[in-house]
Design a protein around this motif. Structure first.
Motif, PDB file in Angstrom:
ATOM      1  N   VAL A  14      -0.528  -1.374  -7.393  1.00  0.00           N
ATOM      2  CA  VAL A  14      -1.674  -1.203  -6.942  1.00  0.00           C
ATOM      3  C   VAL A  14      -3.067  -1.909  -7.868  1.00  0.00           C
ATOM      4  O   VAL A  14      -3.074  -2.266  -8.836  1.00  0.00           O
ATOM      5  CB  VAL A  14      -2.724   0.542  -7.835  1.00  0.00           C
TER       6      VAL A  14
ATOM      7  N   ALA B 130     -11.170  -2.632   3.627  1.00  0.00           N
ATOM      8  CA  ALA B 130     -11.588  -1.155   2.613  1.00  0.00           C
ATOM      9  C   ALA B 130     -12.581  -0.635   2.762  1.00  0.00           C
ATOM     10  O   ALA B 130     -13.466   0.463   2.626  1.00  0.00           O
ATOM     11  CB  ALA B 130     -10.772  -1.541   0.981  1.00  0.00           C
TER      12      ALA B 130
ATOM     13  N   TYR C 196      -7.320  -3.028  -7.152  1.00  0.00           N
ATOM     14  CA  TYR C 196      -8.973  -2.588  -7.091  1.00  0.00           C
ATOM     15  C   TYR C 196      -9.262  -2.289  -5.584  1.00  0.00           C
ATOM     16  O   TYR C 196      -8.799  -2.612  -4.823  1.00  0.00           O
ATOM     17  CB  TYR C 196      -9.872  -2.716  -7.658  1.00  0.00           C
ATOM     18  N   TYR C 197      -9.328  -1.015  -5.594  1.00  0.00           N
ATOM     19  CA  TYR C 197      -9.859  -0.329  -3.763  1.00  0.00           C
ATOM     20  C   TYR C 197     -10.138  -1.763  -2.876  1.00  0.00           C
ATOM     21  O   TYR C 197      -9.989  -1.763  -1.603  1.00  0.00           O
ATOM     22  CB  TYR C 197     -10.436   1.193  -3.647  1.00  0.00           C
ATOM     23  N   CYS C 198     -11.458  -2.732  -3.344  1.00  0.00           N
ATOM     24  CA  CYS C 198     -12.626  -3.631  -2.761  1.00  0.00           C
ATOM     25  C   CYS C 198     -11.668  -4.118  -2.340  1.00  0.00           C
ATOM     26  O   CYS C 198     -12.135  -5.269  -1.055  1.00  0.00           O
ATOM     27  CB  CYS C 198     -13.749  -4.238  -3.426  1.00  0.00           C
ATOM     28  N   THR C 199     -10.599  -4.799  -3.000  1.00  0.00           N
ATOM     29  CA  THR C 199      -9.590  -6.117  -2.968  1.00  0.00           C
ATOM     30  C   THR C 199      -9.113  -5.662  -1.698  1.00  0.00           C
ATOM     31  O   THR C 199      -8.388  -6.702  -0.531  1.00  0.00           O
ATOM     32  CB  THR C 199      -8.765  -6.293  -3.840  1.00  0.00           C
ATOM     33  N   TYR C 200      -8.642  -4.148  -0.977  1.00  0.00           N
ATOM     34  CA  TYR C 200      -7.714  -4.524   0.355  1.00  0.00           C
ATOM     35  C   TYR C 200      -9.100  -4.631   1.136  1.00  0.00           C
ATOM     36  O   TYR C 200      -9.920  -4.512   1.361  1.00  0.00           O
ATOM     37  CB  TYR C 200      -7.178  -2.779   0.028  1.00  0.00           C
TER      38      TYR C 200
ATOM     39  N   THR D  31      -6.577  -8.974  -1.787  1.00  0.00           N
ATOM     40  CA  THR D  31      -5.331  -8.850  -0.909  1.00  0.00           C
ATOM     41  C   THR D  31      -4.683  -9.319   0.244  1.00  0.00           C
ATOM     42  O   THR D  31      -5.858  -9.183   1.377  1.00  0.00           O
ATOM     43  CB  THR D  31      -5.061  -7.859  -1.542  1.00  0.00           C
TER      44      THR D  31
ATOM     45  N   ARG E  52       0.588  -1.946  -0.430  1.00  0.00           N
ATOM     46  CA  ARG E  52      -0.191   0.226   0.167  1.00  0.00           C
ATOM     47  C   ARG E  52       0.583   1.365   0.180  1.00  0.00           C
ATOM     48  O   ARG E  52       2.457   1.370   0.594  1.00  0.00           O
ATOM     49  CB  ARG E  52      -1.722   0.133   1.202  1.00  0.00           C
TER      50      ARG E  52
END
Length: 554
Positions: free
Chosen positions: A97, A106, A99-103, A131, A87
């Motif tokens: 980097v 988030a 897609y934000y949903c994978t973290y 992730t 990150r």
């Protein structure tokens, strides 16, 4: 490792790429369609030119995974997946980097009240993956190189060198006086010996057994960098005194050849399991007391061979009655104390006496070889028949399966011998099979095998012609020139640290092969600190004399 050069394709290789060659073949002949342009039928995976076979492809992949290059860059992968490059600015710079949903953290799914929106977000998470948790915020240190590890080992007092990493530097030493002129049919350092914190530094037990059933429990210290042979052998004083000698009880059946295959030593070095007895029994003898502590008669004829698994849970016996039996080893306080009264499984299928057995509880494999020329594989837990192997042979004479061995990965090594053939030419052969019974390779031998064992990716063999040889497990080819022992080799084993090979000879000598050391190192009397800080044991190392068979020729 990605499947393509596309930086947007971040799929990683599945574990099967490193251990399971069968997934590369369409063994069930499924209709997988045709290619759009050439209309060629899709079948087995087309391998790169550097791979000779699916097995070779997997083997080289596994070698690459354990290579120095991967070790030197392992920290880069850790930084990307679990570390500081997962990150933030470091991730942006590394093009890492997603897609934000994978973290993790988030999205709070519980906070989304709209059912459609919730399902849409769940769908995105499912499609894009997740992730892993970020474990490290700083760069991961570089792994030590093999050269650095070897240098560190060289500075330690108790770190043995692997013989398989120094095959060009091996030397053999001999120990006499165990039972002179009586063949030594068993010599092994059991691998799971326990030592309390009070007796740290105390020797392991090395068990020897002569053909006249004389048992010895010697002291074995596998490493001392201050002496020329790297080991200390402390001879059992009871073997030289007729009043204190411990002998395996009960006579053997007439005509039974007393060989290494009739005996198994428990992993803690306290029990000896034996076959070949006149009453068809499988016996358990205490190596400490020298007395029989177990007597099991279940076979209808003589027990011809025994073997145990890597973890000491099961033992397998083969017999002249054409059957095999799997026995559970009784444990008390984590230590073997005997066998269950009844076998766990009785295995059938052979049409002649069983000559060799091997077992792996971890892989659920019980393997047996017979005078009928077949190798049969059953499961351990259910006793279910799996397959029958018939090693290739061009001779019309009967073929016997004299020795078997299973590797950690489930490769089965088979030694065949053509019965009745007067000359050694094409008489003996080695055959390698995969865990699923696929024949991988065959290698002809110019000598008669007397014992063999698998250690890691290597096969160690002793022969009637007096040679000790080390072969690559996957190609069965020689790794180095065979070592001459002058007289027939009766048994072979590898110590648990892979630091030495033990070989028992026809003349009663024990040969200990290890990594040689320069001659200027001191030899003779040594002092080792044992049993705490105050007590010391001074002992002559019986094996410091290098064995040079060429000088001993008659």
């Amino acid at each position: 490792m990605t499947l393509t050069d596309n930086p947007n394709d971040v799929k990683e290789l599945i574990p099967e790429f490193f251990y399971f060659p069968e997934f590369l073949e369409n063994q069930n002949a499924f209709d997988l369609g045709r290619l759009q342009i050439s209309k060629e039928r899709v079948n087995d995976v087309i391998l790169p030119k550097w791979a000779k076979s699916p097995e070779d492809f997997i083997y080289k992949h596994r070698k690459a995974l354990e290579s120095e290059y991967v070790s030197a860059h392992l920290q880069d992968w850790i930084d990307l997946i679990f570390g500081y490059k997962q990150r933030g600015p470091a991730a942006v710079e590394a093009l890492n980097v997603f897609y934000y949903c994978t973290y993790e953290g988030a999205v709070d799914l519980d906070a989304i009240t709209d059912e459609k929106e919730r399902k849409a977000v769940e769908g995105m998470i499912s499609n894009f993956g997740q992730t892993p948790c970020q474990l490290l915020k700083e760069p991961h240190p570089v792994r030590l190189s093999l050269e650095e590890v070897e240098k560190r080992k060289g500075r330690l007092d108790a770190s043995p060198l692997s013989i398989f990493q120094h095959l060009a530097e091996l030397k053999s030493f001999f120990v006499e006086g165990i039972n002179d002129n009586v063949p030594l049919v068993k010599a092994v350092v059991p691998k799971n010996q326990s030592h309390s914190f009070i007796t740290q530094g105390s020797p392991d037990t090395m068990v020897t057994l002569s053909q006249n059933c004389l048992m010895g429990t010697h002291g074995w210290l596998p490493y001392d960098k201050n002496i020329s042979n790297y080991f200390t052998f402390i001879k059992d004083p009871s073997v030289a005194n007729p009043k204190t000698q411990r002998v395996l009880g009960g006579p053997f059946s007439p005509g039974v050849e007393v060989t290494a295959g009739l005996f198994v030593v428990s992993h803690d070095g306290k029990l000896l399991f034996s076959g070949g007895h006149w009453d068809n029994s499988l016996r358990v003898t205490s190596l400490v007391k020298g007395k029989t502590v177990g007597h099991h008669i279940r076979h209808m004829d003589i027990v011809t061979c025994l073997s145990t698994d890597y973890c000491g849970i099961h033992l397998i016996s083969g017999s002249r009655d054409n059957t095999c039996m799997v026995w559970q080893v009784l444990q008390q306080g984590g230590c073997p104390v005997g066998l269950c009264p009844k076998p766990v499984q009785v295995l059938y299928g052979h049409t002649d006496e069983v000559l060799s057995v091997s077992i792996s509880t971890e892989l659920d494999m019980a393997v047996s070889g017979s005078r009928d020329g077949t190798v049969i594989i059953h499961t351990v837990r259910r006793g279910q028949y799996m397959r029958c192997l018939r090693p290739p042979c061009e001779s019309s004479l009967p073929v016997s399966i004299l020795h078997l061995a299973i590797s950690y990965e489930g490769c089965v090594v088979v030694h065949t011998c053509v019965e009745g053939k007067a000359t050694l030419k094409d008489k003996n052969g080695l055959h390698l099979y995969s865990v699923n019974g696929k024949h991988l390779c065959t290698e002809g031998l110019k000598e008669q095998v007397t014992d063999m064992c698998v250690s890691g990716e290597y096969l160690v063999i002793g022969s009637e012609q007096g040679f000790l040889s080390i072969r690559d497990l996957y190609s069965l080819s020689l790794c180095a020139a065979p070592m001459a022992m002058r007289v027939p080799v009766r048994c072979v084993s590898v110590t648990k640290e892979q630091s030495h090979v033990l070989a028992g000879l026809q003349d009663g000598k024990l040969i200990i092969v290890g990594v040689g050391k320069p001659a200027e190192m001191r030899s003779g009397q040594i002092t080792r600190k044992l049993w705490g800080s105050s007590k010391r044991l001074t002992q002559i190392s019986s094996g410091e004399t290098e064995y040079q068979p060429a000088c001993n020729q008659n």
